[in-house]
Design a protein around this motif. Structure first.
Motif, mmCIF file in Angstrom:
data_model
loop_
_atom_site.group_PDB
_atom_site.id
_atom_site.type_symbol
_atom_site.label_atom_id
_atom_site.label_comp_id
_atom_site.label_asym_id
_atom_site.label_seq_id
_atom_site.Cartn_x
_atom_site.Cartn_y
_atom_site.Cartn_z
ATOM 1 N N ALA A 108 0.831 -1.206 0.000
ATOM 2 C CA ALA A 108 0.000 0.000 0.000
ATOM 3 C C ALA A 108 0.864 1.254 0.000
ATOM 4 O O ALA A 108 0.568 2.234 -0.705
ATOM 5 N N LEU A 109 1.957 1.256 0.781
ATOM 6 C CA LEU A 109 2.864 2.407 0.792
ATOM 7 C C LEU A 109 3.508 2.626 -0.571
ATOM 8 O O LEU A 109 3.662 3.762 -1.019
ATOM 9 N N GLU A 110 3.895 1.537 -1.221
ATOM 10 C CA GLU A 110 4.481 1.645 -2.560
ATOM 11 C C GLU A 110 3.480 2.264 -3.532
ATOM 12 O O GLU A 110 3.832 3.115 -4.355
ATOM 13 N N THR A 111 2.221 1.836 -3.435
ATOM 14 C CA THR A 111 1.181 2.378 -4.316
ATOM 15 C C THR A 111 0.944 3.852 -4.041
ATOM 16 O O THR A 111 0.824 4.660 -4.965
ATOM 17 N N LEU A 140 0.217 7.070 9.563
ATOM 18 C CA LEU A 140 0.341 8.454 9.108
ATOM 19 C C LEU A 140 1.807 8.848 8.951
ATOM 20 O O LEU A 140 2.201 9.431 7.928
ATOM 21 N N ILE A 141 2.617 8.547 9.964
ATOM 22 C CA ILE A 141 4.025 8.938 9.932
ATOM 23 C C ILE A 141 4.749 8.183 8.819
ATOM 24 O O ILE A 141 5.591 8.755 8.113
ATOM 25 N N ARG A 142 4.420 6.916 8.643
ATOM 26 C CA ARG A 142 5.061 6.126 7.595
ATOM 27 C C ARG A 142 4.727 6.662 6.205
ATOM 28 O O ARG A 142 5.589 6.709 5.331
ATOM 29 N N ILE A 143 3.480 7.051 5.995
ATOM 30 C CA ILE A 143 3.088 7.597 4.695
ATOM 31 C C ILE A 143 3.870 8.871 4.403
ATOM 32 O O ILE A 143 4.444 9.046 3.329
ATOM 33 N N GLN A 145 6.638 9.954 5.721
ATOM 34 C CA GLN A 145 8.073 9.692 5.636
ATOM 35 C C GLN A 145 8.419 9.008 4.320
ATOM 36 O O GLN A 145 9.360 9.402 3.625
ATOM 37 N N TYR A 146 7.656 8.001 3.954
ATOM 38 C CA TYR A 146 7.959 7.190 2.775
ATOM 39 C C TYR A 146 7.731 7.975 1.488
ATOM 40 O O TYR A 146 8.515 7.871 0.538
ATOM 41 N N PRO A 190 11.081 14.016 9.005
ATOM 42 C CA PRO A 190 12.409 13.706 8.457
ATOM 43 C C PRO A 190 12.508 12.242 8.025
ATOM 44 O O PRO A 190 11.827 11.371 8.563
ATOM 45 N N ARG A 191 13.369 11.989 7.062
ATOM 46 C CA ARG A 191 13.620 10.616 6.624
ATOM 47 C C ARG A 191 14.245 9.792 7.753
ATOM 48 O O ARG A 191 13.886 8.652 7.996
ATOM 49 N N ASP A 192 15.204 10.390 8.437
ATOM 50 C CA ASP A 192 15.912 9.708 9.523
ATOM 51 C C ASP A 192 15.606 10.439 10.825
ATOM 52 O O ASP A 192 16.033 11.581 11.013
#
Length: 231
Positions: A108-111, A140-143, A145-146, A190-192
């Motif tokens: 889902a994140l890739e899409t 939410l944070i993963r979306i 960030q990614y 941030p990414r990191d």
């Protein structure tokens, strides 16, 4: 086979269309004013991308309002309840991406990232579908960030509303109610983030949303502010 066809009819046609018909009827009666629009528009005017973040409690009027921000995508779980929401989102012209942290999350994140690269915005209910209320879940944070985009809180507050006896005290503005749609300041992820940074970001977003909702709801107790906004 008959039971499967019956369920498909309910989940793909009856429930979504009936629900959206009700949403449309009520939404047509609302008087809406936008507060702090620059928090959103400054990003969009420069071709930026963003993820709208909201509580589950207030997503009823947000369904039709955010439809004016198309193209827009959202991640919806692969549960049976998610089928109704996904079909409703599709009818509204949203792009429903099925997945969750427990099933299909990575895909889902890739899409979502691919859609964002194509110009889509993202809408996300931070504590749905079952809470706990006000808790910013990792999705939410993963979306943000990614897909490398800021989080923009969207707060919707109705002056007169029904409150349901659900886990989040779900709210539906009454017919002809005045509504405030308020955009919070963008939050960049941030990414990191280092050790403990992810949890700190969740807490920061949760506290920011809570404060914005409280401040916006308080406007209805200030006649001068109401007059300033609605004239």
């Amino acid at each position: 086979m008959i039971k499967k066809k019956y369920r498909r009819f309910l989940y793909y046609y009856l429930f979504p269309y009936a629900g959206l018909f009700l949403v449309g009827l009520l939404s047509a009666t609302y008087r809406i004013k936008i507060v702090d629009p620059d928090n959103e528009q400054n990003i969009l005017k420069t071709g930026g991308r963003l993820v709208y973040a909201s509580w589950h409690q207030r997503f009823f009027p947000g369904l039709t309002f955010l439809s004016t921000r198309k193209p827009i995508a959202c991640i919806i779980s692969q549960s049976h309840d998610g089928e109704i929401v996904a079909q409703a989102a599709t009818i509204l012209g949203w792009r429903a991406v099925r997945g969750s942290s427990s099933h299909g999350g990575r895909q889902a994140l890739e899409t979502i990232k691919r859609l964002v690269d194509q110009g889509y915005k993202v809408g996300h209910v931070v504590d749905g579908p079952r809470g706990p209320f006000g808790t910013v879940k990792p999705g939410l944070i993963r979306i943000a960030q990614y897909a490398d985009m800021p989080i923009v809180p969207i707060i919707i507050s109705g002056q007169n509303r029904w409150v349901f006896n659900s886990w989040d005290r779900f709210m539906v503005p009454k017919p002809f109610s005045r509504l405030i749609v308020r955009f919070g300041a963008p939050i960049h992820v941030p990414r990191d983030m280092g050790q403990g940074g992810f949890e700190q970001m969740q807490a920061r977003v949760a506290q920011g949303l809570k404060q914005l909702y409280e401040d916006t709801d308080a406007i209805w107790r200030d006649e001068a502010r109401i007059k300033e906004i609605f004239g």
